[in-house]
Design a protein around this motif. Structure first.
Motif, mmCIF file in Angstrom:
data_model
loop_
_atom_site.group_PDB
_atom_site.id
_atom_site.type_symbol
_atom_site.label_atom_id
_atom_site.label_comp_id
_atom_site.label_asym_id
_atom_site.label_seq_id
_atom_site.Cartn_x
_atom_site.Cartn_y
_atom_site.Cartn_z
ATOM 1 N N ILE A 162 4.184 -5.949 -2.663
ATOM 2 C CA ILE A 162 3.956 -5.453 -1.304
ATOM 3 C C ILE A 162 4.086 -3.937 -1.264
ATOM 4 C CG2 ILE A 162 4.868 -5.437 1.049
ATOM 5 C CD1 ILE A 162 5.687 -8.368 0.610
ATOM 6 N N VAL A 163 5.150 -3.417 -1.865
ATOM 7 C CA VAL A 163 5.383 -1.961 -1.854
ATOM 8 C C VAL A 163 4.243 -1.232 -2.564
ATOM 9 C CG1 VAL A 163 6.905 -0.125 -2.683
ATOM 10 C CG2 VAL A 163 7.882 -2.206 -1.688
ATOM 11 N N LEU A 164 3.836 -1.747 -3.730
ATOM 12 C CA LEU A 164 2.764 -1.102 -4.480
ATOM 13 C C LEU A 164 1.439 -1.156 -3.719
ATOM 14 C CD1 LEU A 164 3.556 -2.411 -8.076
ATOM 15 C CD2 LEU A 164 3.729 -0.051 -7.279
ATOM 16 N N ALA A 165 1.157 -2.278 -3.062
ATOM 17 C CA ALA A 165 -0.094 -2.407 -2.311
ATOM 18 C C ALA A 165 -0.152 -1.422 -1.149
ATOM 19 C CB ALA A 165 -0.259 -3.835 -1.801
ATOM 20 N N VAL A 166 0.967 -1.251 -0.452
ATOM 21 C CA VAL A 166 1.008 -0.266 0.641
ATOM 22 C C VAL A 166 0.791 1.139 0.093
ATOM 23 C CG1 VAL A 166 2.497 0.809 2.372
ATOM 24 C CG2 VAL A 166 2.468 -1.679 2.135
ATOM 25 N N GLY A 167 1.437 1.447 -1.030
ATOM 26 C CA GLY A 167 1.233 2.759 -1.651
ATOM 27 C C GLY A 167 -0.208 2.992 -2.057
ATOM 28 N N ALA A 168 -0.853 1.953 -2.634
ATOM 29 C CA ALA A 168 -2.252 2.089 -3.043
ATOM 30 C C ALA A 168 -3.163 2.306 -1.843
ATOM 31 C CB ALA A 168 -2.681 0.851 -3.829
ATOM 32 N N ALA A 169 -2.867 1.635 -0.737
ATOM 33 C CA ALA A 169 -3.678 1.816 0.473
ATOM 34 C C ALA A 169 -3.618 3.262 0.954
ATOM 35 C CB ALA A 169 -3.196 0.870 1.574
#
Length: 404
Positions: A380-387
């Motif tokens: 979840i944290v990585l996906a938000v960062g990628a967005a």
């Protein structure tokens, strides 16, 4: 000029060759998670050790992409694809014969994964971009990418059925033989980057192209986002059967969940291929990563029933590899088609570094905690960062060629 056009294969034949090759190589690799438990039972090596072999497969698939791309850009895609298909078949066939961690790393992580990298998206998408008119390249890359998803959709139930019918050893070996069906594609997709250089210009050298790319902030941000994609995809592909098991569901739900991911990734890939010609590609990528973060958060809070698992797999399928068409499109927009196999291969390498961590840490975290929850939180944290990191990307073209 007329003779040249007549010598080019038809559009549908190019797409069938590229998408079919990706379907068989990716479909075989993405169903390997189904064999993780039988391999563990047979060898007694432990989930962590076997996950390491799968993780090396993710890493080596990525490491071969830029080198395979550079070779294809110079001597032609056909020879690279031929070697790649043969290696995938060999590695898959001998996997059941490996009884040590080193042996599994060699079969799964070097031969199968390396061969799939040689016959992977960097070479396939560069070949289609070179052989098709520029206006159709976005949708074409989406169709090729969907081929990998279709392969997963078809191969996962086949692998599961073979395991029940003839046992996991024979099932793997039969799948290795099936991969050989895509050998004729090597002939259809032959050719190199010299054919992609505009009239009166020559293609930029590989070293110069890589140097330019590594000095381009937007390219580096794109690669960082693709790292996150690899973490997510490899974790799901390797450990989704384990997730199904921890939810207390029967094993067949694992095969159908993987198939659901493949089916809906066809929709996501083709839809994204259509969308890249109409909206900003960086915005589409941000939307995909944000959707992943929300979907995982909802899944963690939802009851773990078979229906919930299939719905979650469907949403993950829509975003699974739909990042590939806009990522490949941005690389082509930045630097042109001449060195695309090399430069897209470098981005894919970062994808697979993330894949190595997703596959390996999934096994290690489960061994340590008896749960996959901490991997989901990290996802979840990585996906938000990628967005977020895709938003500053500038879609303007960079230096493409030097005058001859």
């Amino acid at each position: 000029m007329i003779e040249n056009r007549r010598s080019q294969p038809a559009l549908w034949l190019v797409l069938l060759a590229a998408a079919g090759t990706f379907a068989l190589t990716m479909g075989t690799r993405q169903t390997m998670g189904l064999f993780l438990s039988p391999i563990n039972t047979s060898t007694g090596l432990g989930l962590g050790s076997i996950s390491l072999a799968f993780a090396f497969g993710q890493l080596f698939w990525g490491l071969t992409q830029p080198f395979a791309g550079a070779v294809a850009d110079r001597i032609g895609a056909g020879r690279v694809l031929l070697a790649g298909v043969l290696l995938v078949a060999l590695g898959t066939f001998i996997t059941p014969l490996m009884t040590s961690t080193v042996g599994l790393i060699f079969a799964i992580g070097v031969l199968s994964a390396g061969g799939a990298g040689m016959a992977g998206p960097a070479v396939l998408m560069a070949a289609t971009t070179r052989l098709l008119p520029p206006g159709r390249s976005g949708l074409a890359t989406g169709i090729v990418n969907a081929g990998g998803s279709f392969g997963q959709f078809v191969m996962a139930p086949i692998a599961a059925a073979l395991m029940l019918g003839v046992g996991w050893v024979a099932a793997l070996q039969i799948m290795g033989v099936i991969v050989l069906v895509c050998l004729p594609a090597a002939f259809l997709l032959r050719g190199n980057s010299l054919q992609a250089a505009p009239a009166g210009q020559k293609a930029v050298g590989t070293r110069e192209a890589i140097g330019t790319a590594l000095r381009t902030p937007s390219y580096l941000l794109l690669a960082a986002g693709f790292f996150v994609c690899g973490f997510h995809v490899a974790f799901l592909a390797t450990h989704l059967p384990g997730v199904v098991d921890t939810c207390g569901l029967p094993p067949q739900w694992a095969g159908w969940s993987l198939a659901m991911i493949g089916l809906f990734n066809i929709i996501g890939s083709v839809g994204m291929g259509w969308a890249v010609g109409r909206w900003r590609m960086k915005s589409l990528l941000s939307l995909v990563y944000a959707t992943r973060a929300v979907a995982v958060a909802v899944f963690l809070m939802a009851p773990k029933t078979g229906l919930v698992m299939l719905l979650f797999a469907a949403v993950m399928g829509l975003t699974f590899l739909s990042t590939v068409p806009p990522t490949a499109g941005l690389v082509a927009r930045f630097f042109g088609p001449a060195n695309m196999a090399t430069l897209f291969g470098l981005v894919l390498m970062t994808h697979q570094v993330g894949g190595f961590l997703g596959a390996w840490l999934g096994g290690k975290v489960f061994e340590a905690t008896g749960s996959y929850d901490w991997l989901w939180y990290a996802d979840i944290v990585l996906a938000v960062g990628a967005a977020l990191i895709h938003l500053p990307i500038k879609e303007a073209p960079q230096a493409r060629a030097v005058a001859a």
